[in-house]
Write a protein that holds these residues in place. Structure first.
Motif, PDB file in Angstrom:
ATOM      1  N   ARG A 124       0.830  -1.202   0.000  1.00  0.00           N
ATOM      2  CA  ARG A 124       0.000   0.000   0.000  1.00  0.00           C
ATOM      3  C   ARG A 124       0.866   1.255   0.000  1.00  0.00           C
ATOM      4  O   ARG A 124       0.594   2.226  -0.719  1.00  0.00           O
ATOM      5  N   VAL A 125       1.934   1.217   0.804  1.00  0.00           N
ATOM      6  CA  VAL A 125       2.835   2.370   0.868  1.00  0.00           C
ATOM      7  C   VAL A 125       3.524   2.594  -0.469  1.00  0.00           C
ATOM      8  O   VAL A 125       3.683   3.729  -0.927  1.00  0.00           O
ATOM      9  N   ILE A 126       3.942   1.503  -1.128  1.00  0.00           N
ATOM     10  CA  ILE A 126       4.571   1.627  -2.445  1.00  0.00           C
ATOM     11  C   ILE A 126       3.626   2.322  -3.419  1.00  0.00           C
ATOM     12  O   ILE A 126       4.006   3.265  -4.132  1.00  0.00           O
ATOM     13  N   ASN A 127       2.373   1.865  -3.452  1.00  0.00           N
ATOM     14  CA  ASN A 127       1.379   2.466  -4.350  1.00  0.00           C
ATOM     15  C   ASN A 127       1.110   3.919  -3.991  1.00  0.00           C
ATOM     16  O   ASN A 127       1.003   4.784  -4.862  1.00  0.00           O
ATOM     17  N   GLU A 128       1.014   4.180  -2.679  1.00  0.00           N
ATOM     18  CA  GLU A 128       0.730   5.542  -2.234  1.00  0.00           C
ATOM     19  C   GLU A 128       1.891   6.472  -2.558  1.00  0.00           C
ATOM     20  O   GLU A 128       1.701   7.616  -2.971  1.00  0.00           O
ATOM     21  N   ASN A 129       3.115   5.973  -2.381  1.00  0.00           N
ATOM     22  CA  ASN A 129       4.291   6.781  -2.701  1.00  0.00           C
ATOM     23  C   ASN A 129       4.301   7.178  -4.176  1.00  0.00           C
ATOM     24  O   ASN A 129       4.621   8.320  -4.532  1.00  0.00           O
ATOM     25  N   ALA A 130       3.936   6.200  -5.032  1.00  0.00           N
ATOM     26  CA  ALA A 130       3.908   6.498  -6.466  1.00  0.00           C
ATOM     27  C   ALA A 130       2.882   7.583  -6.764  1.00  0.00           C
ATOM     28  O   ALA A 130       3.141   8.513  -7.537  1.00  0.00           O
ATOM     29  N   ALA A 131       1.704   7.479  -6.121  1.00  0.00           N
ATOM     30  CA  ALA A 131       0.663   8.486  -6.341  1.00  0.00           C
ATOM     31  C   ALA A 131       1.092   9.844  -5.802  1.00  0.00           C
ATOM     32  O   ALA A 131       0.873  10.885  -6.435  1.00  0.00           O
ATOM     33  N   LEU A 132       1.730   9.840  -4.616  1.00  0.00           N
ATOM     34  CA  LEU A 132       2.179  11.108  -4.036  1.00  0.00           C
ATOM     35  C   LEU A 132       3.271  11.751  -4.877  1.00  0.00           C
ATOM     36  O   LEU A 132       3.316  12.978  -5.019  1.00  0.00           O
ATOM     37  N   ARG A 133       4.160  10.920  -5.433  1.00  0.00           N
ATOM     38  CA  ARG A 133       5.203  11.491  -6.295  1.00  0.00           C
ATOM     39  C   ARG A 133       4.593  12.182  -7.510  1.00  0.00           C
ATOM     40  O   ARG A 133       5.068  13.238  -7.931  1.00  0.00           O
ATOM     41  N   GLU A 134       3.528  11.582  -8.052  1.00  0.00           N
ATOM     42  CA  GLU A 134       2.848  12.227  -9.179  1.00  0.00           C
ATOM     43  C   GLU A 134       2.222  13.537  -8.754  1.00  0.00           C
ATOM     44  O   GLU A 134       2.267  14.532  -9.474  1.00  0.00           O
ATOM     45  N   GLN A 135       1.609  13.530  -7.563  1.00  0.00           N
ATOM     46  CA  GLN A 135       1.009  14.773  -7.062  1.00  0.00           C
ATOM     47  C   GLN A 135       2.075  15.835  -6.848  1.00  0.00           C
ATOM     48  O   GLN A 135       1.862  17.013  -7.114  1.00  0.00           O
ATOM     49  N   LEU A 136       3.230  15.397  -6.320  1.00  0.00           N
ATOM     50  CA  LEU A 136       4.309  16.359  -6.078  1.00  0.00           C
ATOM     51  C   LEU A 136       4.800  16.968  -7.390  1.00  0.00           C
ATOM     52  O   LEU A 136       5.202  18.125  -7.442  1.00  0.00           O
ATOM     53  N   LYS A 137       4.750  16.182  -8.472  1.00  0.00           N
ATOM     54  CA  LYS A 137       5.174  16.700  -9.770  1.00  0.00           C
ATOM     55  C   LYS A 137       4.125  17.641 -10.360  1.00  0.00           C
ATOM     56  O   LYS A 137       4.443  18.632 -11.010  1.00  0.00           O
ATOM     57  N   GLU A 138       2.835  17.307 -10.146  1.00  0.00           N
ATOM     58  CA  GLU A 138       1.773  18.007 -10.849  1.00  0.00           C
ATOM     59  C   GLU A 138       1.177  19.176 -10.066  1.00  0.00           C
ATOM     60  O   GLU A 138       0.463  19.993 -10.628  1.00  0.00           O
ATOM     61  N   ARG A 139       1.417  19.207  -8.743  1.00  0.00           N
ATOM     62  CA  ARG A 139       0.732  20.231  -7.959  1.00  0.00           C
ATOM     63  C   ARG A 139       1.177  21.622  -8.386  1.00  0.00           C
ATOM     64  O   ARG A 139       2.257  21.827  -8.906  1.00  0.00           O
ATOM     65  N   TYR A 140       0.341  22.596  -8.106  1.00  0.00           N
ATOM     66  CA  TYR A 140       0.658  23.997  -8.383  1.00  0.00           C
ATOM     67  C   TYR A 140       1.546  24.491  -7.256  1.00  0.00           C
ATOM     68  O   TYR A 140       1.130  24.587  -6.119  1.00  0.00           O
ATOM     69  N   ARG A 141       2.801  24.779  -7.522  1.00  0.00           N
ATOM     70  CA  ARG A 141       3.725  25.129  -6.452  1.00  0.00           C
ATOM     71  C   ARG A 141       4.927  25.903  -6.972  1.00  0.00           C
ATOM     72  O   ARG A 141       5.172  25.968  -8.169  1.00  0.00           O
ATOM     73  N   PHE A 142       5.662  26.484  -6.056  1.00  0.00           N
ATOM     74  CA  PHE A 142       6.970  27.052  -6.336  1.00  0.00           C
ATOM     75  C   PHE A 142       8.009  26.102  -5.747  1.00  0.00           C
ATOM     76  O   PHE A 142       7.695  25.241  -4.924  1.00  0.00           O
ATOM     77  N   ASP A 143       9.265  26.257  -6.138  1.00  0.00           N
ATOM     78  CA  ASP A 143      10.313  25.414  -5.587  1.00  0.00           C
ATOM     79  C   ASP A 143      10.302  25.496  -4.071  1.00  0.00           C
ATOM     80  O   ASP A 143      10.155  26.576  -3.490  1.00  0.00           O
ATOM     81  N   ASN A 144      10.494  24.356  -3.423  1.00  0.00           N
ATOM     82  CA  ASN A 144      10.539  24.218  -1.970  1.00  0.00           C
ATOM     83  C   ASN A 144       9.187  24.342  -1.292  1.00  0.00           C
ATOM     84  O   ASN A 144       9.101  24.272  -0.072  1.00  0.00           O
ATOM     85  N   PHE A 145       8.099  24.555  -2.059  1.00  0.00           N
ATOM     86  CA  PHE A 145       6.767  24.578  -1.481  1.00  0.00           C
ATOM     87  C   PHE A 145       6.073  23.268  -1.806  1.00  0.00           C
ATOM     88  O   PHE A 145       6.209  22.720  -2.902  1.00  0.00           O
ATOM     89  N   VAL A 146       5.317  22.773  -0.855  1.00  0.00           N
ATOM     90  CA  VAL A 146       4.523  21.571  -1.058  1.00  0.00           C
ATOM     91  C   VAL A 146       3.108  21.873  -0.579  1.00  0.00           C
ATOM     92  O   VAL A 146       2.925  22.358   0.531  1.00  0.00           O
ATOM     93  N   GLY A 147       2.132  21.588  -1.408  1.00  0.00           N
ATOM     94  CA  GLY A 147       0.753  21.795  -0.993  1.00  0.00           C
ATOM     95  C   GLY A 147      -0.137  22.221  -2.138  1.00  0.00           C
ATOM     96  O   GLY A 147       0.289  22.973  -3.014  1.00  0.00           O
TER      97      GLY A 147
END
Length: 472
Positions: A124-147
C-alpha cells in the motif's frame, strides 16, 4: 469500498493450500491458490496479486525460480517464501534475492497473519508513494513549497502577482509556516533574482547589534568596531532584504527603517554621510501588526509603508489536505539523506500525523518526520516511530466541534492519556486513577477501547470490591 488485497498462495501440498486459504480469507483478503509455479505465473499474469506466498521446495520450478520470474514480470508484487525450519538458509537467500519475508513450517497462524499484513501494508505504501510522487510533480507550487490546498494556492497566486513589482510586502503567519520561503520565492521570481537575498531575524538580536547589522558601522564608532563594516541593507543593494519578526524592532529602528523605505538611503552607525541603497524590503511577522499599531506599540506610518501588499500564510491546521503530501515529501527528503530513498509512511502513522494539531506548523512536522526516518529500522514509518505526543489520542478527536463536552467523553480521553503515560499498564493506570483494575477494564469495554474477551475475569472478591467502589 476498495477491493480487498489479492493474495496468491502456491504450494504442492493440497492441505497446506487449504489451510492458508482459510486463514487469509478470514483476514479479508481475496485468495487464489496454485499447486505449482507454472500455474501460479498464469494466474499472476491475469490478476496481478499484491502478495504471493509460495513454498520453496516444489517439483519443477521451485519457489526461488518463481520469485525471480515474478520480479521480472510483476516487480510491484511482493513475495513471501515458506520453508521448513531446517532450510532457513534457503529462505534467507531468498530475502537477499528480493523476497519480502519468509514463513517457517510448520506454520504459526499468528505469524502468517502478521507477515502478510506487513506485506500488504508495504505494498500500500509503495502504491501511495507512487501516487504522491505524481502529485508532487503536478501540484501547483513554487520550488521548496509543497501543498495544493486552497489556502496555499492563494499564497502561490499572490507570490506570482507581487514578484515582478518592486513594492514592499508584509508576510504574516504563525511561526513555522514558511514565511522566509515565501520571501525567497518572491525574490527568485522577481527582476532582482540575480541580486543578493539577505535575511535577518530581528527578534534574535539586541537593539544595538541589530542596528549595526542592518546599517553597518564606521571604524571606531563603538568599542570593538575595529574596521568599517557594511550593513545588511547595503549588502542587499540591487537585491532583496528580508526582515523577519519586524514587530520586535525598537521605535528608534522603526524610524530609521521608515527613512530607508522613503529615501532609499542609510547612514552607518557612527557615520554622517548618507549612502544610497537600491533594495526591496520584504518584512514578516507572526504578530498582529495592525493590533500593535492600534495599541501604540508599532509606528503606523511604517506599518502602512510595509503593508502595500500582505500575504497571509495559513497555519498547518487549516491546510490538513496538504499534510500527507508534506509528510511524504519530508520522508523522501530525509530518507535520501539517510540512504533510505524508498521510505514510506504506514496508514496508521499517517492517520496520527494528519489528526495532530501541529502547533509548530510545517517546521514541527518536518522535524518529526526527520526524527522518524532516522529512528525507524523499517522501510516504512510506523506509529511507534513517532513521538509520544502524536501517539496520544488528540482531545479534539473525542470532543464535538462546538458546545460542551460530555462527562463520558472527558473520562474516555483521560483514561487514554493515563494509559499512554503508563505504557498501557492497566494496573499502574488504575492505581493512578484511584480505582480498581476491574473498574478500569469495565470502562475500557464501555468506551470500546478493549475487546471484552481479551480481559481476564477477576475473582468473586475482585468483583465485590469493584461493586463496592462503584457504589460510592
Amino acid at each position: 469500498m476498495p477491493d480487498p488485497p489479492r493474495i496468491l498462495v502456491v504450494d504442492d501440498d493440497a492441505d497446506t493450500l487449504l489451510l492458508l486459504e482459510e486463514i487469509l480469507t478470514k483476514e479479508g483478503y481475496r485468495v487464489r491458490t496454485a499447486e505449482h509455479a507454472e500455474a501460479a505465473l498464469s494466474l499472476a499474469s491475469q490478476e496481478e496479486p499484491d502478495v504471493v506466498v509460495t513454498d520453496i521446495q516444489m517439483p519443477g520450478m521451485d519457489g526461488l525460480a518463481l520469485l525471480a520470474e515474478l520480479q521480472r514480470r510483476l516487480p510491484q508484487t511482493l513475495v513471501v517464501l515458506a520453508t521448513a525450519f531446517g532450510s532457513l538458509k534457503t529462505a534467507v537467500d531468498g530475502i537477499k534475492a528480493g523476497a519480502f519475508d519468509y514463513l517457517g513450517k510448520p506454520f504459526v497462524v499468528d505469524d502468517i497473519r502478521l507477515v502478510v499484513r506487513r506485506a500488504i501494508e508495504h505494498k500500500r505504501v509503495i502504491n501511495e508513494n507512487a501516487a504522491l510522487r505524481e502529485q508532487l510533480k503536478e501540484r501547483y507550487r513554487f520550488d521548496n513549497f509543497v501543498g495544493s490546498s486552497a489556502g496555499m494556492i492563494a499564497v502561490y497566486k499572490m507570490i506570482a502577482r507581487v514578484a515582478q513589482s518592486d513594492s514592499t510586502v508584509l508576510i504574516q503567519g504563525e511561526s513555522g509556516t514558511g514565511k522566509e520561503l515565501v520571501a525567497r520565492a518572491i525574490h527568485a521570481n522577481s527582476l532582482r533574482s540575480a541580486g543578493p537575498f539577505v535575511a535577518v531575524d530581528a527578534g534574535t538580536l539586541a537593539e544595538s547589534l541589530l542596528e549595526s547589522e542592518l546599517f553597518g558601522h564606521e571604524r571606531g564608532s563603538f568599542t570593538g568596531a575595529l574596521t568599517t563594516k557594511k550593513g545588511l541593507l547595503e549588502r542587499a543593494h540591487s537585491g532583496t532584504c528580508f526582515l523577519d519578526e519586524i514587530a520586535d524592532i525598537s521605535p528608534t529602528l522603526q524610524s530609521k527603517l521608515l527613512r530607508v523605505i522613503q529615501e532609499r538611503e542609510i547612514r552607518r552607525v557612527g557615520g554622517s554621510d548618507p549612502i544610497s541603497v537600491d533594495v526591496r524590503i520584504l518584512a514578516a511577522s507572526n504578530k498582529d501588526l495592525k493590533g500593535l499599531v492600534d495599541a501604540g506599540k508599532f509606528r503606523g506610518d511604517l506599518y502602512y509603508r510595509l503593508n502595500v501588499v500582505t500575504i497571509s500564510i495559513p497555519p498547518l491546521r487549516e491546510r490538513a489536505d496538504d499534510i500527507p503530501l508534506l509528510a511524504q515529501f519530508f520522508a523522501q527528503k530525509y530518507g535520501a539523506a539517510q540512504g533510505k530513498p524508498a521510505i514510506g509512511i504506514s496508514a496508521d502513522a499517517m492517520d496520527l500525523i494528519t489528526k495532530y494539531v501541529w502547533p509548530g506548523n510545517v517546521r514541527e512536522l518536518e522535524h518529526v518526520i526527520e526524527r522518524a526516518v532516522v529512528l525507524t529500522p523499517h522501510p516504512v514509518i510506523f506509529p511507534e516511530d513517532l513521538p509520544e505526543a502524536l501517539r496520544e489520542k488528540p482531545i479534539a478527536d473525542s470532543q464535538p466541534r462546538s458546545g460542551w463536552v460530555t462527562l463520558d467523553q472527558l473520562e474516555r480521553d483521560y483514561i487514554l492519556r493515563a494509559l499512554a503515560a503508563h505504557q498501557q499498564d492497566q494496573a499502574k493506570t488504575a492505581d493512578l486513577l484511584g480505582i480498581h483494575r476491574k473498574t478500569l477494564q469495565r470502562k475500557l469495554r464501555k468506551y470500546g477501547l478493549a475487546e471484552a474477551g481479551a480481559i481476564e475475569e477477576g475473582s468473586t472478591a475482585d468483583e465485590a470490591a469493584v461493586e463496592q467502589e462503584e457504589s460510592i
